[in-house]
Structures are given as structure tokens and as C-alpha cells.
Design a protein around this motif. Structure first.
Motif, PDB file in Angstrom:
ATOM      1  N   GLN A 154      52.231  43.957  52.163  1.00 13.09           N
ATOM      2  CA  GLN A 154      51.223  43.750  51.124  1.00 13.09           C
ATOM      3  C   GLN A 154      51.893  43.226  49.858  1.00 13.09           C
ATOM      4  OE1 GLN A 154      49.212  47.618  50.862  1.00 13.09           O
ATOM      5  NE2 GLN A 154      47.489  46.720  51.942  1.00 13.09           N
ATOM      6  N   ILE A 155      51.110  42.547  49.046  1.00  7.15           N
ATOM      7  CA  ILE A 155      51.608  41.994  47.787  1.00  7.15           C
ATOM      8  C   ILE A 155      50.738  42.522  46.651  1.00  7.15           C
ATOM      9  CG2 ILE A 155      50.178  39.920  48.024  1.00  7.15           C
ATOM     10  CD1 ILE A 155      52.373  38.342  46.652  1.00  7.15           C
ATOM     11  N   GLU A 156      51.384  42.864  45.554  1.00  9.90           N
ATOM     12  CA  GLU A 156      50.620  43.384  44.414  1.00  9.90           C
ATOM     13  C   GLU A 156      49.948  42.234  43.675  1.00  9.90           C
ATOM     14  OE1 GLU A 156      51.090  46.038  40.314  1.00  9.90           O
ATOM     15  OE2 GLU A 156      52.840  45.642  41.568  1.00  9.90           O
ATOM     16  N   ILE A 157      48.666  42.396  43.416  1.00  6.44           N
ATOM     17  CA  ILE A 157      47.922  41.420  42.610  1.00  6.44           C
ATOM     18  C   ILE A 157      47.989  41.919  41.178  1.00  6.44           C
ATOM     19  CG2 ILE A 157      45.764  40.164  42.337  1.00  6.44           C
ATOM     20  CD1 ILE A 157      47.156  39.823  45.040  1.00  6.44           C
ATOM     21  N   ARG A 158      48.875  41.329  40.399  1.00  4.93           N
ATOM     22  CA  ARG A 158      49.178  41.858  39.067  1.00  4.93           C
ATOM     23  C   ARG A 158      48.210  41.312  38.024  1.00  4.93           C
ATOM     24  NH1 ARG A 158      55.586  41.270  38.286  1.00  4.93           N
ATOM     25  NH2 ARG A 158      55.164  42.820  36.688  1.00  4.93           N
ATOM     26  N   ARG A 165      46.991  50.176  40.683  1.00  2.00           N
ATOM     27  CA  ARG A 165      47.590  48.910  41.099  1.00  2.00           C
ATOM     28  C   ARG A 165      46.894  48.415  42.356  1.00  2.00           C
ATOM     29  NH1 ARG A 165      53.905  48.248  39.636  1.00  2.00           N
ATOM     30  NH2 ARG A 165      53.675  48.654  37.421  1.00  2.00           N
ATOM     31  N   VAL A 166      46.699  47.117  42.427  1.00  2.00           N
ATOM     32  CA  VAL A 166      45.950  46.506  43.523  1.00  2.00           C
ATOM     33  C   VAL A 166      46.918  45.780  44.449  1.00  2.00           C
ATOM     34  CG1 VAL A 166      44.177  44.822  44.130  1.00  2.00           C
ATOM     35  CG2 VAL A 166      43.901  46.252  42.091  1.00  2.00           C
ATOM     36  N   ARG A 167      46.819  46.083  45.748  1.00  2.00           N
ATOM     37  CA  ARG A 167      47.659  45.431  46.734  1.00  2.00           C
ATOM     38  C   ARG A 167      46.762  44.837  47.807  1.00  2.00           C
ATOM     39  NH1 ARG A 167      52.891  46.701  46.000  1.00  2.00           N
ATOM     40  NH2 ARG A 167      53.455  45.992  48.081  1.00  2.00           N
ATOM     41  N   GLN A 168      47.156  43.649  48.289  1.00  2.00           N
ATOM     42  CA  GLN A 168      46.409  42.994  49.358  1.00  2.00           C
ATOM     43  C   GLN A 168      47.393  42.536  50.430  1.00  2.00           C
ATOM     44  OE1 GLN A 168      43.355  42.805  49.972  1.00  2.00           O
ATOM     45  NE2 GLN A 168      42.265  43.153  48.052  1.00  2.00           N
ATOM     46  N   THR A 253      59.163  38.050  46.656  1.00  2.00           N
ATOM     47  CA  THR A 253      57.971  37.980  47.493  1.00  2.00           C
ATOM     48  C   THR A 253      58.277  37.248  48.789  1.00  2.00           C
ATOM     49  OG1 THR A 253      56.632  37.921  45.483  1.00  2.00           O
ATOM     50  CG2 THR A 253      55.527  37.371  47.540  1.00  2.00           C
ATOM     51  N   SER A 399      39.607  43.045  45.873  1.00  2.00           N
ATOM     52  CA  SER A 399      40.075  44.274  45.218  1.00  2.00           C
ATOM     53  C   SER A 399      38.922  45.069  44.621  1.00  2.00           C
ATOM     54  CB  SER A 399      41.093  43.931  44.126  1.00  2.00           C
ATOM     55  OG  SER A 399      40.454  43.310  43.023  1.00  2.00           O
ATOM     56  N   GLU A 470      52.284  42.832  30.863  1.00  2.00           N
ATOM     57  CA  GLU A 470      53.065  43.278  32.013  1.00  2.00           C
ATOM     58  C   GLU A 470      54.257  44.121  31.560  1.00  2.00           C
ATOM     59  OE1 GLU A 470      52.604  43.172  35.229  1.00  2.00           O
ATOM     60  OE2 GLU A 470      50.650  42.262  34.930  1.00  2.00           O
TER      61      GLU A 470
END
Length: 813
Positions: A154-158, A165-168, A253, A399, A470
Motif C-alpha cells: 500500500q502507498i500513503e496518500i499524503r 493516515r490514508v493508504r491505498q 515508493t 479514501s 507535511e
């Protein structure tokens, strides 16, 4: 699992002795805690969250809790009667705590994952107890692959600013990156272009009165350029890869993507490999306690066991992903790569990828270690930026827990709007070429109601706000120096640094020099100068406005931010005269243009000062003044008209000298040239198109491609670089010169080229046929042939419809 495996392997040998002691009346061993007792203790310690249960009846809450406990008891039973190691106990406690926060809702997915984990772990323990090393390795591999996919899949959508924290999934959000493979170190004297970018303006050095000959020469120049290839293809071709990328270019990534693809068995490997399934071991360099790259150190960093790493290396199935060579601690920095090479040499047949920021001074050769191929992550193309935006917007909509179909509809609308805005702004296009800044632009667009500030100053302010946010959300430990600074203080501190760097004509500074300059300004903000060292150390490993670009050297994450912040500082200092003194220095052009766009900058004073610098001539001052009218908040109409009248004296160019002046101004002249393109004479249009071609001004693509159908022919000599072109050309032929270098730059541009071919003038086809026959690069020859085919198909259809068949003609007679 290590303790459990040791216990399992020891059981077979100790069983008889234990039974003998039991028969002889020896004191029995302490009883192992049962799974039920273990769970009772954890559930009692965790308790129940009153908020999670809400208004549920007591019996419902009790039943939920008991069902949760039974679920975990079943999972532990699947492990058999092996002892539960402390690591698994910790996972159990964490799982129960999270479950309790949700009121022990039924069908909790993590319980399924935990049960699967227990079953697979039992297979490893059973094999170890039997002494079957092959079965043990196969079972451990299944467990490990699942863990890698869970950790890196999964990758964090920052930047979404949600409560969590949102991960997809990577499959939704990731855009495959490309590299430029460097067969040998490059130097500034031998490079024809920046990595991943376009050939430098002015590459059309030889003058040819015949356009076909000129285009053949350009094709030969392009054939010398290194191709872009997918990073996965580079790894397939080069088992030892040193991957160099700028901060924010997506190195970490990419490592996660490679690890996930390898864990799923989907990573392309050479056909010659006897066993295609590589096993990925991610080794973040910052996690290494020393310079060793031993199996033990790799196992510790990758979260697995030494025996498993040793077996993978021995069988030639390991993929070592050593991430962030530049992030090694100072005392081990120069020793990590040699240690990795030593491990790789001792176990041939394995694959190794090492990522790092550039380690040398820009423009100088970089050393490639023996046995490794050096590759450079290249900026995203316009089409890749479009794909990135599509996927980011979809991940952002998902998300919000929308139904997938509705998320797709909303994401498509947002992405299409943003892509159109990006294409319309050269400034945004240039920023969006790295994954970090492209994601920041997506954030800005989303939280400004699906719009992007049209003025560059407002855009850069919004982007730096996101990057500073950030920093704020990075959760620096309490008491850190940077945590004491609010957003305004950070911006003021960085603006002073940016101006000092720009005055020194550098885009990078040694860490000690950054500390020195920050220390000089901190007291003005009310902070001790001693905090400077701590601030630099705290931002060292974080992508933001200021980054550590190479080992021990800091830079702004994009030169644009240095220019923006330097302009802000000059405006705050009311340093108009200082700005105007630098008007002929290209290094300062963007700073001057941005300064005119700040509120309170007295833009008209700057613009009039620039016009005065040119006197009666039309040069850099006039072009800068024209650019300032685009960034300024307000410029009165009479001043705008005065600038337009001045520009009309140079555009279109009427002599080689004026042509060279415009080429020398580069992209600064681009917008002015485009505005004049529609109203100029045929000869003027030809000269303007040639200038746009010379400076490689991509924003002109759509406007220039319209001329592919224009048969208007020059009747008088027109200006070009170094000469007046006396030979007569159609504007369509001139457009081919401009479009030539676009062919391999952008699939979107190529599509636009294809769409224009059915209505293209026949003079275009004559030139394209000559070029197609002489093109040496297969993929480009295919594109030329596609262009010609599109034209021929359209005209064949026209001819057949215009010429009636003999039968139809006879009937009509």
C-alpha cells in the motif's frame, strides 16, 4: 518465531529424556500457558472502550467480546501446541486493542489474517520439528511473501488532512517509473541533455536550407540520446542496479513497488533464471546499526530470520533492495555499499538494487561501483503525469469510503479538470514532473475546490503551504527545534536562506553552511542561533521545501521554490533597485517576474524600471516587463499597451540578430511569441514557429500543430538562426520542424499530431516520407509510418467517395 522454531527442533531430541525424567519421579517442567489463559489475560488487560459499545445492550456487547475471543482461540489452535513467542503475543495485544476500539464488531478482517498467519506459521514449525529443511523453507517463504505484501503493498496518500493516515493499494495509486540507464559515468561536457529531459535549446546547430536534410540531422542527434526504460525492465536486464534519484523522485515508493511485485511473483526476471520467483528483502539503510550487510543484518532490517535469508542467498533467489544509501549514519556512510557488494559477490546469482540521491557535485562524474549498472530516475512525461493524476484522484475518492463506481466518476471529473489546468500552465507542468510535487499539486487542487491558482505566486504559496504542513504533521518529538517554529517563521527562515543562496548563485549548500546561515537569522525570529544545527538534523530525512539532496548538502526540493522564496524576501526588503540591476542575468529572471506578483510589490514600478533599462531597444527588459504583467496582481491598461507596442517591434523577428535575441531569451520569449503567432504575416509566422522550435517551447504544441494543414507559402526571405531563409516553404512544413522533436517526448502530443494528419497539407507527407526512410530508431520509424498511414487512409477514403463506381456512373447517365 525464532524461539518457537528452536523449541520445535529441540522437541524431537528432548522427548525421550523428558519422558524418562517423568517416569523417574523428577520434578515436572513448568506448565506452558494455555492459549485460553493467554487470551483471558490480554482481554482483561485491554478492557472495553465505553465509546465503542455505544448504546448497545449489555448482552450484545458481551456476546461480541466472547465471539472475538473464540475467533482468536481458533487461530491459536491452528498453530498446534507450539509455544506462543513474545512477538506473536505483542501482535495479539495490538489486535485486541484495535478490535476493542471498534466494539468487537463481527467479521473483523484482521482476525482472518491472524488465523491465516497462525496456520502458515505452524507449517514452518512442523517442518522444523521434522528436520525437513526444504519444506521448512517453502513454508517460511509463503509466510514471508504475505508479510512483505502486507507491509509494502500500500502507498500513503499524503496531504488529505483526514483524521487518520490514508493508504491505498499500490495497484490503484502507483505509476510505474522510468529510468535512464547509464552505461558509463557522464560529465557535463559529453551530455546532450539533462537526465530524462529534452535536448538543450539550440541543438539545431547546422543550417540546412532543405528541411528534410535538417530533420535528418536532428534525427541523428536524437539517436545518440539514451532511451527511457521502465525501472522493472532495467532490473531484468541488470541484476545489480545502482538507482540514483533526486529527492521526491519516488525512490522509496519504487522500492516498495518492486518488493510487492516480487512478493507476488510478478516481477519480470531474465529467462535464464532456473527459479524465477525472487524473494525481496528491503533494507532501509538508516535502520542499519553498522556498515555490515551480513545475512543477520539483512534479516533484522527486513523483519525475518537469518536462516531464511541465508537460504535465499544460497539458492540465488534473493532480491536485496537497499534503500537510501545516502541516509547512512556518518560513521558508516562510506562502508555500506562495499559491504553490500561483498555479500553479493559471496552469493552470485542474486539481484541487488541500491537507491541513493546523487552523491557527486552536479555536472561532475559519478562513480559506479564494480559490477553495478548505474541508472537515473527520470522526470515523468506529460502522459505519465496524467496517469499519476488519474490514480491519485481515484485513491483520494476511495479514501472517503464511497462506492467504487461513484468514486470513479468523481475521480475522473477531478482528474480531467486538473490535467487541463496543468497542460495550460508551463509553470505547473515543470513542477509536476516529480512524484512528490505532482502529489502536492493534486492536494492543492483538491482543497481549493478543484482549481489551481492561475497566478504563479499564489500557486507557489499554496504548494509550499502543503509542504510545510507535511513538516508539521511529521510528529517531531516534543521539544525539537523545528517544532517551535510556526508556518510563518519557517517561511521567513527559508526565504532568507533562499535569497542568500541565489545571491551566491548556488542551488546547493554544504550542511555546515546551511547551519551557519540559519543561525544568523534565527535570533531575528526570537530563537537561539544554537537551534540551527538541530533544525538541519531534524529535516535531513524528510521531503519538504528544503531537502538533503546529496550526502551532506542541502537544496530546495525544486529550484522554483528557491526563486519564489528569494523573490518574497526581496519584496519584504523593498529591494527594487537590487532586482532591476540584475535584469540581464538569466539566473535572476524568474525571481524578478515572481517579485512583481507579490501583493505590495509595486509591480508597476518594477515594470517601468525594466522598460527604462532597455531604452529605445527591445531586449531582456521588455520581455521581462511583458512577463511581469502576467504575474502582477494589477497593471493599468496604458502600461500594458505600451509593452505590447514595444514587443511588436521584435516579434516576429525580421533579421537573424532579432531571431538570436529571442532564442537567447529562451522560454521567457515563449508566451510573447505565441500571442503574436495568429496575427503575423506568413513570413512572420514561419520565423515564430522556427524560434519556438529552437527553444523547444512545448506549450506551443496545440497552436503550432494547427498549421500542419496550412498551405500558405513564404514569398519573401524570413529570419532564421544565422541567416535569412530565401527558399519558399509552406507553414505546414515549418510546423513539421517544430513537431519533429515532440515525437518521442509525449504520447499526448503524438496523438494530437496523428489527429491533425487527415487534414495535413501534402507538403507535410513529402517530408515525412523522407524522414521515415532515414530514421534509425525503430520506435520512431513506426511513429512516422503511423502518421503517414493516417494521412493516406483519410485521403484514400476521400478519393473513393469522390469517385463513383463505373456501374453507379452508368446508372446516373
Amino acid at each position: 518465531m525464532v524461539a518457537a522454531v528452536r523449541e520445535a527442533k529441540a522437541r524431537a531430541g528432548k522427548g525421550k529424556a523428558a519422558r524418562a525424567k517423568g517416569r523417574s519421579g523428577a520434578e515436572p517442567a513448568a506448565a506452558v500457558e494455555s492459549p485460553g489463559a493467554l487470551l483471558d489475560g490480554i482481554f482483561t488487560a485491554v478492557g472495553e472502550s465505553p465509546q465503542a459499545g455505544g448504546a448497545l445492550p449489555e448482552i450484545v456487547r458481551k456476546n461480541r467480546r466472547e465471539r472475538a475471543k473464540r475467533r482468536l482461540l481458533d487461530a491459536l489452535a491452528a498453530r498446534g501446541d507450539y509455544p506462543v513467542p513474545e512477538t506473536l503475543r505483542g501482535e495479539l495485544r495490538t489486535l485486541v486493542e484495535r478490535w476493542a476500539q471498534k466494539g468487537f464488531e463481527d467479521a473483523f478482517a484482521e482476525a482472518d489474517a491472524f488465523e491465516i498467519r497462525c496456520v502458515e506459521e505452524r507449517a514452518v514449525l512442523d517442518a522444523a520439528a521434522r528436520g525437513d529443511e526444504e519444506a521448512r523453507f517453502a513454508a517460511a517463504e509463503r509466510v514471508y511473501r504475505r508479510e512483505v505484501e502486507a507491509r509494502y503493498g500500500q502507498i500513503e496518500i499524503r496531504g488529505l488532512q483526514l483524521s487518520a493516515r490514508v493508504r491505498q493499494d499500490l495497484e490503484i495509486a502507483y505509476v510505474p517509473l522510468h529510468v535512464e540507464v547509464l552505461s558509463e559515468p557522464r560529465s557535463a561536457s559529453t551530455s546532450t541533455k539533462m537526465a530524462g529531459g529534452k535536448p538543450k535549446a539550440g541543438a539545431r546547430t547546422a543550417k540546412h536550407k532543405d528541411l528534410a536534410t535538417m530533420l535528418r540531422a536532428l534525427a541523428q542527434l536524437r539517436a545518440q540520446e539514451r532511451p527511457r526504460v521502465l525501472a522493472t525492465d532495467a532490473l531484468k536486464a541488470h541484476p545489480r542496479l545502482l538507482l540514483v534519484g533526486e529527492p521526491g523522485s519516488g525512490k522509496s515508493t519504487l522500492v516498495a513497488y518492486l518488493a510487492t511485485r516480487a512478493a507476488r511473483g510478478e516481477l519480470p526476471v531474465p529467462a535464464a533464471r532456473t527459479h524465477p520467483a525472487l524473494i525481496p528483502f528491503v533494507v532501509p539503510v538508516r535502520s542499519l546499526q553498522d556498515a555490515a550487510a551480513t545475512p543477520e543484518a539483512i534479516a533484522h532490517a527486513a523483519g525475518t530470520e537469518r536462516w531464511f535469508v541465508e537460504a535465499a542467498l544460497r539458492h540465488g533467489r534473493a532480491l536485496l533492495l537497499v534503500d537510501g544509501l545516502d541516509e547512512a549514519r556518518t560513521d558508516v556512510g562510506g562502508k555500506v555499499l562495499p559491504a553490500v557488494m561483498e555479500t553479493a559477490d559471496a552469493h552470485p546469482g542474486n539481484h541487488v538494487v541500491v537507491t541513493t540521491r546523487p552523491v557527486g557535485t552536479p555536472g561532475k562524474d559519478e562513480i559506479t561501483p564494480g559490477g553495478f549498472t548505474r541508472a537515473r530516475l527520470v522526470p515523468m512525461t506529460r502522459d505519465e503525469v496524467g496517469v499519476f493524476i488519474d490514480r491519485w484522484c481515484l485513491a483520494a475518492e476511495l479514501s472517503l469510503n464511497k462506492p467504487h463506481r461513484q468514486a470513479e466518476v468523481d475521480a475522473r471529473a477531478a482528474a480531467d479538470d486538473l490535467k487541463e489546468r496543468v497542460r495550460a500552465s508551463r509553470a505547473i507542468e515543470k513542477l509536476a514532473q516529480t512524484t512528490l510535487l505532482c502529489s502536492v499539486i493534486c492536494v492543492v487542487h483538491r482543497f481549493l475546490g478543484q482549481r489551481i491558482p492561475e497566478r504563479r505566486v499564489a500557486l507557489y504559496e499554496a504548494i509550499t503551504n502543503v509542504l510545510l504542513y507535511e513538516w508539521d504533521r511529521a510528529k517531531f518529538p516534543e521539544g525539537t527545534a523545528i517544532g517551535k517554529l510556526d508556518a510563518h517563521a519557517k517561511r521567513a527562515l527559508l526565504a532568507r536562506l533562499a535569497l542568500s543562496m541565489h545571491e551566491a548563485r548556488v542551488a546547493e549548500l554544504p550542511a555546515e553552511e546551511v547551519v551557519k546561515r540559519l543561525a544568523a537569522h534565527l535570533p531575528d525570529l526570537g530563537f537561539p542561533e544554537e537551534d540551527a544545527s538541530a533544525i538541519v538534523a531534524e529535516i535531513r530525512d524528510r521531503n519538504g521545501v528544503l531537502v538533503e539532496r546529496t550526502a551532506g548538502a542541502f537544496a530546495f526540493s525544486h529550484l522554483t521554490f528557491q526563486e519564489y522564496l528569494a523573490a518574497m524576501e526581496l519584496v519584504n526588503l523593498h529591494a527594487h533597485d537590487q532586482l532591476l540591476r540584475k535584469y540581464k542575468d538569466r539566473w535572476w529572471h524568474e525571481v524578478i517576474v515572481l517579485a512583481a506578483g507579490f501583493p505590495g510589490a509595486h509591480a508597476e514600478k518594477i515594470i517601468r524600471g525594466l522598460l527604462t533599462k532597455d531604452g529605445e531597444s527591445v531586449d531582456a527588459g521588455t520581455m521581462l516587463a511583458a512577463q511581469c504583467t502576467e504575474t502582477a496582481v494589477e497593471v493599468r491598461k496604458p502600461l500594458r499597451r505600451e509593452i505590447e507596442n514595444r514587443v511588436a517591434r521584435l516579434v516576429p523577428p525580421e533579421s537573424p540578430k532579432e531571431f538570436e535575441t529571442l532564442v537567447g531569451l529562451g522560454e521567457l520569449a515563449g508566451p510573447v511569441l505565441l500571442r503574436a503567432l495568429d496575427t503575423a504575416s506568413t513570413e512572420g509566422k514561419a520565423s515564430i514557429i522556427m524560434v519556438l522550435s529552437e527553444i523547444r517551447y512545448e506549450p506551443a504544441t496545440r497552436q503550432v500543430l494547427r498549421f500542419l494543414k496550412d498551405p500558405s507559402r513564404t514569398k519573401r526571405p524570413f529570419a532564421d538562426s544565422g541567416e535569412m531563409i530565401a527558399q519558399s516553404y509552406t507553414l505546414a512544413e515549418c510546423a513539421v520542424v517544430f513537431a519533429h522533436w515532440l515525437l518521442d517526448e509525449s504520447e499526448t502530443a503524438f496523438s494530437a499530431y496523428l489527429d491533425a494528419m487527415p487534414s495535413a497539407d501534402p507538403s507535410v507527407i513529402r517530408i515525412l516520407r523522407v524522414i521515415a526512410n532515414s530514421e534509425k530508431i525503430p520506435r520512431l520509424r513506426i511513429k512516422y509510418e503511423a502518421l503517414i498511414s493516417r494521412y493516406e487512409a483519410a485521403h484514400a477514403k476521400t478519393s473513393s467517395s469522390a469517385s463513383p463506381s463505373p456501374r453507379r456512373a452508368a446508372r446516373s447517365g
